[in-house]
Design a protein around this motif. Structure first.
Motif, PDB file in Angstrom:
ATOM      1  N   THR A 121      38.137  47.325  35.632  1.00  0.00           N
ATOM      2  CA  THR A 121      38.594  47.635  34.265  1.00  0.00           C
ATOM      3  C   THR A 121      39.887  48.445  34.269  1.00  0.00           C
ATOM      4  O   THR A 121      40.223  49.115  35.249  1.00  0.00           O
ATOM      5  CB  THR A 121      37.540  48.488  33.518  1.00  0.00           C
ATOM      6  OG1 THR A 121      37.136  49.564  34.376  1.00  0.00           O
ATOM      7  CG2 THR A 121      36.336  47.676  33.109  1.00  0.00           C
ATOM      8  N   TYR A 122      40.590  48.367  33.142  1.00  0.00           N
ATOM      9  CA  TYR A 122      41.712  49.283  32.879  1.00  0.00           C
ATOM     10  C   TYR A 122      41.195  50.497  32.134  1.00  0.00           C
ATOM     11  O   TYR A 122      41.646  51.613  32.335  1.00  0.00           O
ATOM     12  CB  TYR A 122      42.784  48.579  32.041  1.00  0.00           C
ATOM     13  CG  TYR A 122      43.335  47.344  32.714  1.00  0.00           C
ATOM     14  CD1 TYR A 122      44.153  47.457  33.836  1.00  0.00           C
ATOM     15  CD2 TYR A 122      43.027  46.072  32.241  1.00  0.00           C
ATOM     16  CE1 TYR A 122      44.642  46.333  34.469  1.00  0.00           C
ATOM     17  CE2 TYR A 122      43.519  44.945  32.875  1.00  0.00           C
ATOM     18  CZ  TYR A 122      44.319  45.074  33.981  1.00  0.00           C
ATOM     19  OH  TYR A 122      44.798  43.960  34.612  1.00  0.00           O
ATOM     20  N   ILE A 123      40.257  50.249  31.239  1.00  0.00           N
ATOM     21  CA  ILE A 123      39.539  51.354  30.588  1.00  0.00           C
ATOM     22  C   ILE A 123      38.051  51.023  30.662  1.00  0.00           C
ATOM     23  O   ILE A 123      37.657  49.859  30.547  1.00  0.00           O
ATOM     24  CB  ILE A 123      39.972  51.575  29.115  1.00  0.00           C
ATOM     25  CG1 ILE A 123      39.830  50.293  28.293  1.00  0.00           C
ATOM     26  CG2 ILE A 123      41.389  52.125  29.041  1.00  0.00           C
ATOM     27  CD1 ILE A 123      39.912  50.533  26.794  1.00  0.00           C
ATOM     28  N   ARG A 124      37.235  52.039  30.917  1.00  0.00           N
ATOM     29  CA  ARG A 124      35.827  51.811  31.229  1.00  0.00           C
ATOM     30  C   ARG A 124      35.076  51.099  30.104  1.00  0.00           C
ATOM     31  O   ARG A 124      34.177  50.321  30.329  1.00  0.00           O
ATOM     32  CB  ARG A 124      35.085  53.141  31.510  1.00  0.00           C
ATOM     33  CG  ARG A 124      35.672  54.083  32.578  1.00  0.00           C
ATOM     34  CD  ARG A 124      35.700  53.490  33.947  1.00  0.00           C
ATOM     35  NE  ARG A 124      36.841  52.622  34.156  1.00  0.00           N
ATOM     36  CZ  ARG A 124      38.095  53.046  34.311  1.00  0.00           C
ATOM     37  NH1 ARG A 124      38.391  54.296  34.269  1.00  0.00           N
ATOM     38  NH2 ARG A 124      39.080  52.172  34.506  1.00  0.00           N
ATOM     39  N   GLU A 125      35.475  51.407  28.851  1.00  0.00           N
ATOM     40  CA  GLU A 125      34.626  51.008  27.718  1.00  0.00           C
ATOM     41  C   GLU A 125      34.623  49.506  27.438  1.00  0.00           C
ATOM     42  O   GLU A 125      33.847  49.024  26.622  1.00  0.00           O
ATOM     43  CB  GLU A 125      35.077  51.750  26.454  1.00  0.00           C
ATOM     44  CG  GLU A 125      34.922  53.271  26.529  1.00  0.00           C
ATOM     45  CD  GLU A 125      36.081  53.961  27.246  1.00  0.00           C
ATOM     46  OE1 GLU A 125      36.991  53.276  27.752  1.00  0.00           O
ATOM     47  OE2 GLU A 125      36.069  55.206  27.309  1.00  0.00           O
ATOM     48  N   THR A 126      35.482  48.734  28.132  1.00  0.00           N
ATOM     49  CA  THR A 126      35.562  47.306  27.823  1.00  0.00           C
ATOM     50  C   THR A 126      34.412  46.498  28.410  1.00  0.00           C
ATOM     51  O   THR A 126      34.151  45.382  27.964  1.00  0.00           O
ATOM     52  CB  THR A 126      36.880  46.713  28.358  1.00  0.00           C
ATOM     53  OG1 THR A 126      36.989  47.029  29.752  1.00  0.00           O
ATOM     54  CG2 THR A 126      38.060  47.291  27.611  1.00  0.00           C
ATOM     55  N   THR A 147      41.644  34.022  33.718  1.00  0.00           N
ATOM     56  CA  THR A 147      41.075  35.184  34.436  1.00  0.00           C
ATOM     57  C   THR A 147      41.803  36.482  34.073  1.00  0.00           C
ATOM     58  O   THR A 147      41.789  37.445  34.844  1.00  0.00           O
ATOM     59  CB  THR A 147      41.113  34.974  35.972  1.00  0.00           C
ATOM     60  OG1 THR A 147      42.461  34.741  36.383  1.00  0.00           O
ATOM     61  CG2 THR A 147      40.248  33.810  36.409  1.00  0.00           C
ATOM     62  N   ILE A 148      42.402  36.506  32.899  1.00  0.00           N
ATOM     63  CA  ILE A 148      43.126  37.714  32.483  1.00  0.00           C
ATOM     64  C   ILE A 148      42.169  38.904  32.341  1.00  0.00           C
ATOM     65  O   ILE A 148      42.478  40.022  32.720  1.00  0.00           O
ATOM     66  CB  ILE A 148      43.880  37.449  31.154  1.00  0.00           C
ATOM     67  CG1 ILE A 148      45.032  36.462  31.422  1.00  0.00           C
ATOM     68  CG2 ILE A 148      44.409  38.764  30.544  1.00  0.00           C
ATOM     69  CD1 ILE A 148      45.713  35.943  30.184  1.00  0.00           C
ATOM     70  N   ASP A 149      40.972  38.639  31.844  1.00  0.00           N
ATOM     71  CA  ASP A 149      39.992  39.711  31.647  1.00  0.00           C
ATOM     72  C   ASP A 149      38.998  39.799  32.809  1.00  0.00           C
ATOM     73  O   ASP A 149      37.910  40.352  32.669  1.00  0.00           O
ATOM     74  CB  ASP A 149      39.244  39.446  30.319  1.00  0.00           C
ATOM     75  CG  ASP A 149      38.238  40.547  29.999  1.00  0.00           C
ATOM     76  OD1 ASP A 149      38.562  41.728  30.220  1.00  0.00           O
ATOM     77  OD2 ASP A 149      37.118  40.211  29.553  1.00  0.00           O
ATOM     78  N   ASP A 159      42.721  49.259  37.316  1.00  0.00           N
ATOM     79  CA  ASP A 159      42.697  50.717  37.426  1.00  0.00           C
ATOM     80  C   ASP A 159      41.523  51.120  38.323  1.00  0.00           C
ATOM     81  O   ASP A 159      41.669  51.947  39.225  1.00  0.00           O
ATOM     82  CB  ASP A 159      42.533  51.321  36.027  1.00  0.00           C
ATOM     83  CG  ASP A 159      42.388  52.829  36.060  1.00  0.00           C
ATOM     84  OD1 ASP A 159      43.207  53.481  36.729  1.00  0.00           O
ATOM     85  OD2 ASP A 159      41.447  53.354  35.429  1.00  0.00           O
ATOM     86  N   MET A 160      40.371  50.498  38.076  1.00  0.00           N
ATOM     87  CA  MET A 160      39.174  50.760  38.868  1.00  0.00           C
ATOM     88  C   MET A 160      38.468  49.440  39.144  1.00  0.00           C
ATOM     89  O   MET A 160      38.194  48.683  38.205  1.00  0.00           O
ATOM     90  CB  MET A 160      38.176  51.640  38.075  1.00  0.00           C
ATOM     91  CG  MET A 160      38.641  53.046  37.839  1.00  0.00           C
ATOM     92  SD  MET A 160      38.538  53.984  39.370  1.00  0.00           S
ATOM     93  CE  MET A 160      39.152  55.565  38.806  1.00  0.00           C
ATOM     94  N   ALA A 161      38.176  49.188  40.414  1.00  0.00           N
ATOM     95  CA  ALA A 161      37.492  47.942  40.768  1.00  0.00           C
ATOM     96  C   ALA A 161      36.001  48.199  40.912  1.00  0.00           C
ATOM     97  O   ALA A 161      35.582  49.315  41.267  1.00  0.00           O
ATOM     98  CB  ALA A 161      38.055  47.406  42.077  1.00  0.00           C
TER      99      ALA A 161
END
Ligand code: GLO
Ligand code: MG
Length: 351
Positions: free
Chosen positions: A147-152, A103-105, A189-191
């Motif tokens: 995400t940590y960065i939105r684009e993922t 569940t890392i990602d 960063d953002m849920a």
């Protein structure tokens, strides 16, 4: 005539008694075993346990891989007997979907289909454990769904993935209720499901809206820049406030889980007020606490935050019940909100 409501039932989770580890330093106290923690509940005034699946079955994935379903159930039965013997109830069970290498990602929103599948299977095992321990409340704290960065990831797809998982769980057990515990950030960063409004939106979009509700944690609402008592009021109106994690938070920083009322007594008063005035607890809802003891606290007195948070709730309940509603209405009718403001402060100060 209906009986007047006299008693709230309180719960906390085994993780609320901890060793003081933080991101910058190791444990500072020896652990208490689960067996020792179970002994504390009644003495501290608590009757409900908030469980994670692996609080009940430690090393749950290994145990399942070796001993299968039967092994999970036999360990759960033993814990059920143990808590029954102490007169305790499992308030909720939550799949701990944020520690596995799978569940890392993210769990339900991971980019890998195999990892999403793991999250769902693990959640179904959690439902089985909940049933075996006599609990119909599955909590989903969506820790890594973000995400940590939105684009993922695609935020639109992510909502769909979460809803698919919720629907699959509703279908897996026709009696289990799902309580979504929103949080805006940390560890992400953002849920994707940051507030109770988001959670309730998912509930209505699900296949069984009457079995999907929410759990509001004070600190999580504050981290979202919102007023916890209004978040609670929103969920209460929708009849979807099925548990709370009361605590406190000093501004917008990491999730502190401070003792209830310890930062802002008036904010705590308003949470007790909205619960009491809207019938919370009358259908068996627990007053849950999710509080962390300070790292400085010596081990033998490392449960005081639980004792004091519960007492603060009861003290504030007394303040809610002794508040002169007639005077309040007079101030409101005269639109004298300055007068009401000061009246509340005087009342809280016992003057
Ligand atoms: C963390 C959450 C966490 C949950 C618990 C129950 O910020 O508040 O403590 O409440 O894991 O699922
Ligand atoms: Mg919580």
């Amino acid at each position: 005539m209906t009986k007047p409501f006299t008693e709230y039932c309180f719960s906390f989770g085994p993780w609320n008694i901890h060793e003081g580890t933080d991101p910058f330093g190791p444990a500072v106290r020896e652990s208490f075993s689960f067996d020792e923690k179970v002994e504390f509940y009644r003495d501290l005034g608590f009757v409900g346990i908030q469980f994670h699946d692996d609080d009940i079955v430690p090393d749950i994935d290994e145990t399942f891989n070796k001993g299968g379903h039967a092994q999970l159930m036999s360990r759960t039965k033993a814990v059920k007997t143990q808590i029954d013997n102490h007169g305790l109830t499992a308030e909720v069970v939550a799949p701990r979907l944020w520690e596995s290498p799978l569940t890392i990602d993210g769990a339900y929103t991971a980019n890998s289909a195999k990892e999403r599948q793991y999250a769902l299977e693990r959640s179904k095992r959690c439902v089985d454990i909940a049933n075996e321990i006599g609990c119909k409340n599955l909590v989903l704290w969506l820790a890594r769904e973000g995400t940590y960065i939105r684009e993922t990831k695609s935020s639109a797809n992510a909502v769909g993935y979460i809803l698919d998982a919720i629907n699959a769980l509703l279908d897996y057990d026709s009696e289990m209720r799902i309580l979504i515990e929103p949080k805006p950030n940390e560890p992400m960063d953002m849920a994707y499901i940051p507030t109770i409004g988001h959670a309730i939106g998912l509930a209505y979009a699900s296949d069984a809206p009457e079995r999907v509700g929410g759990l509001i944690e004070s600190a999580h609402a504050i981290l979202a820049g919102l007023e916890p008592s209004d978040e609670m009021g929103y969920a209460l109106y929708h009849k979807k406030l099925w548990s709370v994690h009361l605590n406190d938070q000093n501004g917008l920083k990491f999730d502190q889980d401070k003792a209830f009322g310890s930062v802002n007594l008036r904010r705590a008063f308003n949470q007790v007020r909205v619960l009491e005035e809207n019938g919370y607890g009358r259908n068996g809802e627990f007053v849950g606490l999710d509080v962390k003891v300070m790292r400085t606290q010596p081990r033998h007195i490392s449960t005081k935050h639980l004792l004091s948070s519960r007492r603060t709730f009861l003290n504030l309940l007394e303040k809610v019940r002794t508040f002169d509603k007639k005077v309040e209405q007079e101030f409101i009718a005269a639109r004298d909100y300055e007068g009401l403001d000061f009246y509340i402060l005087q009342h809280l100060l016992g003057l």
